[in-house]
Design an enzyme around this catalytic site. Sequence first.
Site: not given
Length: 222
Positions: A141, A211, A48, A89
């Site tokens: 998101e 995803e 990620d 992040e």
Amino acid sequence: MEVGGGVIETWLRKHRLLYTGATEHPLILSIRDGTIDFSSFKRWLGQDYIFVRAFVPFSASVLLKACKESDNSSDMEVILGGMASLNDEIAWFKKEAPKWGVELSTIVPQKVNQDYCRFLESLMSPEVEYTVAITAFWVIEAVYQEGFALCLKDDSKTPPELKEACQRWGNDGFGQYCRSLQNIANRHLGKAPPDVVARAEVALLQVLELEVEFWNMSQGKT
Ligand SMILES: Cc1ncc(CO)c(N)n1
């Protein structure tokens, strides 16, 4: 159009199974139930980080499209806020990785991640309409927000070591940001020609599929 009766809500009803396949993926549920295999979390963390780095130029391209194509100057501010949280992040991944013995500089992107990053690149083309790009941006998101918010509910058994990660995307502020993105996407979808709306729906479906695959990959299942 406000969240409730927009194109997005229609799509979420129509594609409910695929949507919950992403937001309630077995890996997310295993975090919530406290049964997660930490090797999956470590794999996710490294992959990620690479994804988020690729997400930055995509966000910049959405910002650029908003400035050129949107009639509402608040679009830019919402997207800019999202980019600021991406900055946090990246710092978080760098701080978190050593705790898990993950060396970020040596992470090799797996195939699903490469596919996802290539998909983001394809959406960065100037030919892709703002409406299509902001729809993809919103859903990317939103799936994280909804998924991680599940792990923060009162009855969840999320391991303490993972609370911070869940908090990052599952917090209410991030939820509000996702609702702002949803409103923006709905407003543009509501006035876009049918071919653009159709391309936005395809992009939404592609994101949801990627995803699910990204979570599968993190579980070592691809
Ligand atoms: C794979 C993936 N999807 C969505 C997000 C949300 O930013 C993320 N960090 N990673």
